[in-house]
Design an enzyme around this catalytic site. Structure first.
Site, PDB file in Angstrom:
ATOM      1  N   GLU A   1       4.472   8.084  -3.901  1.00  0.00           N
ATOM      2  CA  GLU A   1       5.195   7.527  -2.680  1.00  0.00           C
ATOM      3  C   GLU A   1       6.407   6.567  -2.868  1.00  0.00           C
ATOM      4  O   GLU A   1       6.848   6.119  -2.033  1.00  0.00           O
ATOM      5  CB  GLU A   1       4.257   6.706  -1.788  1.00  0.00           C
ATOM      6  CG  GLU A   1       2.938   7.277  -1.226  1.00  0.00           C
ATOM      7  CD  GLU A   1       3.255   8.000   0.132  1.00  0.00           C
ATOM      8  OE1 GLU A   1       3.892   7.126   0.983  1.00  0.00           O
ATOM      9  OE2 GLU A   1       3.199   9.066   0.542  1.00  0.00           O
TER      10      GLU A   1
ATOM     11  N   GLU B   1       1.096  -1.167   0.031  1.00  0.00           N
ATOM     12  CA  GLU B   1      -0.161   0.029   0.014  1.00  0.00           C
ATOM     13  C   GLU B   1       1.049   1.208   0.001  1.00  0.00           C
ATOM     14  O   GLU B   1       1.155   1.937   1.020  1.00  0.00           O
ATOM     15  CB  GLU B   1      -0.814   0.042   1.000  1.00  0.00           C
ATOM     16  CG  GLU B   1      -2.093   0.693   1.086  1.00  0.00           C
ATOM     17  CD  GLU B   1      -1.752   2.414   1.054  1.00  0.00           C
ATOM     18  OE1 GLU B   1      -1.671   2.891   0.039  1.00  0.00           O
ATOM     19  OE2 GLU B   1      -1.954   2.848   2.376  1.00  0.00           O
TER      20      GLU B   1
END
Length: 685
Positions: A150, A141
């Site tokens: 990210e 995730e």
């Protein structure tokens, strides 16, 4: 998580190192709480994990899982529950890794889950490595609103090369990015400066601003709160690209193009984008980030603050004709995306067009996009707000007025010059903002109409040429402000400049007021709510750590949120709780206010919203919070230009709305700190 949350989380982390032993503070609630409350996400991850583990077992293999960015360890515990033999859970942030260890132990999985407190690209596999064997299932995730911001691609790339067996199973299996070209005056107003009408004269934006592609950083928002009536789709929803995470992934720059026919004519300005996750190879379990207005009328999109939607501004707007052939191209590096639009010839005998070079990364060349944030562009383009300031200036300016502007990147001094002030000066916070206002003056043939300085001492040492200021003005807006009352910087500057003002000088705004209203949030409360049990797993250790961190005063104070993106309803009347008189100097002693707000509507009170209102003159007020009366059911309309403050109660309060219970408040302005301290609670009969 969203880019906005990521930035806030980093700020809160560095603050939390100073104020908490465990270095967590509100970071956990900002980054993880709403994820744990995202049942749709959790449920679909669980389904995907069960299916992946089953596929590996069906091949007769031992199931070894690599969980990158484990957070609380939730997905690792799901994997072991689904039948995985062992799981390596990687988490770079030390406080989170410690929380994950406690949670894994409390749920009885310590023998099958190993927490590795490293960045995944530093993890090694082998007899002497962090992992004794390579994994054949990877769970991640690592995604943000832009999908790859990210660092998902470099992490997957390293994992496939060093930590995973080939072939392997991945959960999620695939991500797909979608985009739609639209015309939207509302959204475009966040990227370009529109012409401004001032007393019948037109103030044009500098040509360099109109030619500038702006900054490349994504604009992440809750797109569900942008009405479909505020934009016109010029083309279909395009599938831009997909990434299969079960195969080796490359972080090298790539371009992807979707060709389509324009549905209608208009101005191509903005690209709206979001993504889906296919949790399994067949695409039967899909976690979608699509906004609510793409769903059937009876359904609402699951609320998420960790994953929002993206708005990208094209380098320049251009006219599009109905049925025109267009190509939308997305370019990506290892952390970000940007878009370009290409038009195709409509002539039947025209040769096929040559492939264009991929769109270059947007880079601000005009300085405006570095000085003004996107909400600030929207504020400068707000005609109603501009009319309020122009009306206020009209009422105070005289032929012999000597004006001084005190704000960051403000057009008020330019307005004052256009309206006939004898002399106008302005203090800017930086040379860049000074040069930007100079560009505005030059573009409108008003060079020298405003004398700009970046230091107050330059005015004091002769910059005013012996003149005294008769009108001191500000919006007030300062680029360093986070919370509404940080704009009181204007009061401090007004006090520091008192020696330059005439005894009868006008100060505009003349005063400000802090307003509050207790609210029930539709969803925002989730970032502060304890989870307890998540999908059958006890994560209370995380709740306990967060609660301990919230015992520190710094974490109990208000935090900034753009409330137009977060629906809420008022359960009390709004009230002014503190006034600030800018015609006087900043006082030496604190100003305090105490009182209560009775609950007048039934509901669940999650906290209190706070904002500033500026009294430009006796009869002209500009609000940076509520921009209309509260509706009968408590509906609130919030300014899109400024963030409001939100003070979350320790626990929600159920109110019957009969007025017997009330929110109590104690608010103190500390002149020595330039800050507002506050405490809110509930008093019941």
């Amino acid at each position: 998580m969203s880019a906005r949350r990521r930035q806030q989380g980093r700020q809160l982390y560095f603050l939390s190192i100073l104020v908490t032993v465990e270095g967590i503070s509100a970071l956990f609630t900002s980054c993880y709480a709403d994820m744990l409350h995202d049942h749709d996400r959790n449920k679909k991850y669980y389904e995907g994990i069960r299916a992946a583990v089953a596929r590996v077992k069906a091949r007769g293999e031992r199931v070894v899982v690599l969980d990158i960015g484990t957070g609380t360890g939730l997905l690792s515990m799901m994997a072991v529950t689904a039948g995985a033999d062992f799981c390596y859970a990687v988490e770079v942030f030390k406080p989170t890794a410690e929380a994950a260890r406690r949670i894994v132990q409390k749920n009885g999985f310590s023998e099958k889950i190993k927490i590795i407190n490293k960045h995944s690209t530093d993890v090694t596999a082998g007899a002497d490595g962090d992992m004794q064997e390579k994994a054949n299932v990877v769970i991640t995730e690592l995604f943000d609103t832009e999908l790859i911001g990210e660092g998902a691609l470099p992490s997957y790339e390293h994992a496939h090369r060093n930590l995973l067996q080939e072939p392997c199973e991945a959960v999620p299996h695939r991500a797909t990015v979608y985009a739609q070209l639209v015309e939207s005056p509302l959204l475009w107003s966040w990227a370009q400066l529109r012409p401004v009408e001032v007393e019948g004269a037109r103030l044009a934006a500098p040509p360099a601003v109109g030619r500038c592609a702006g900054v490349h950083s994504v604009c992440d928002i809750q797109l569900s709160q942008v009405s479909p009536h505020s934009f016109t789709p010029l083309g279909p929803l395009c599938t831009m690209f997909s990434v299969d995470f079960s195969k080796p992934v490359s972080s090298a720059p790539q371009s992807h193009t979707s060709r389509f026919v324009a549905r209608c004519g208009g101005r191509a300005q903005v690209v709206l984008s979001w993504w889906d996750l296919d949790m399994d190879p067949g695409g039967s379990v899909v976690c979608s980030m699509a906004p609510s207005w793409t769903y059937p009328e009876a359904r609402m999109a699951p609320w998420r603050d960790h994953w929002m939607q993206s708005v990208y501004f094209l380098p320049a707007e251009s006219g599009v004709a109905e049925s025109e052939e267009l190509s939308l191209t997305v370019r990506r590096d290892d952390y970000s995306l940007w878009y370009g639009l290409r038009r195709h010839s409509q002539q039947a005998d025209a040769p096929p067009p040559l492939a264009d070079a991929p769109p270059p990364r947007p880079c601000c060349t005009c300085q405006a996009h570095l000085v003004w944030t996107r909400p600030r562009f929207g504020e400068l383009n707000d005609r109603r707000r501009t009319e309020s300031y122009v009306s206020a200036l009209r009422s105070v300016l005289k032929e012999d007025s000597v004006c001084l502007g005190v704000s960051d990147g403000s057009l008020l001094p330019v307005f004052a010059h256009m309206m006939g002030a004898k002399k106008v000066y302005a203090l800017e916070n930086s040379r860049m903002s000074k040069q930007l206002i100079e560009q505005v003056l030059e573009a409108n043939s008003m060079e020298g109409g405003v004398e700009l300085e970046v230091r107050a001492e330059q005015l004091s040492s002769g910059g005013l040429a012996g003149k005294q200021v008769s009108v001191l003005m500000g919006e007030p807006y300062f680029s360093t402000s986070l919370l509404p009352w940080h704009s009181l910087t204007f009061w401090y500057r007004r006090t520091a400049l008192a020696g330059l003002l005439r005894p009868d000088a006008t100060v505009l705004p003349r005063a400000a007021a802090l307003h509050v209203v207790a609210v029930e949030f539709q969803d925002l409360w989730k970032i502060r709510a304890p989870c307890g049990t998540c999908e059958g797993f006890d994560v209370s250790a995380m709740d306990e750590m967060v609660q301990r961190s919230l015992d520190f005063r710094e974490s109990r104070e208000a935090e900034p949120h753009p409330l137009w993106e977060y629906p809420c309803r008022a359960v009390t009347r709004s009230a002014q709780v503190m006034a600030f008189d800018f015609t006087q100097l900043v006082p030496q002693r604190p100003i305090s206010s105490r009182g209560s707000l009775p609950f007048v509507r039934k509901g669940r009170c999650h906290g209190v919203a706070l904002w500033m209102e500026y009294h430009l003159t006796a009869d002209i007020t500009v609000s940076a919070g509520l921009i209309g009366p509260v509706g009968e059911q408590g509906e609130c309309q919030w300014s899109r230009h400024r963030k409001q403050g939100v003070y979350f109660l320790r626990s929600p309060w159920e109110t019957s709305g009969d007025g017997r219970a009330a929110v109590t408040y104690s608010v103190t302005f500390e002149p020595a700190l330039g800050d507002v301290k506050m405490d809110f609670g509930v008093a019941s009969p």
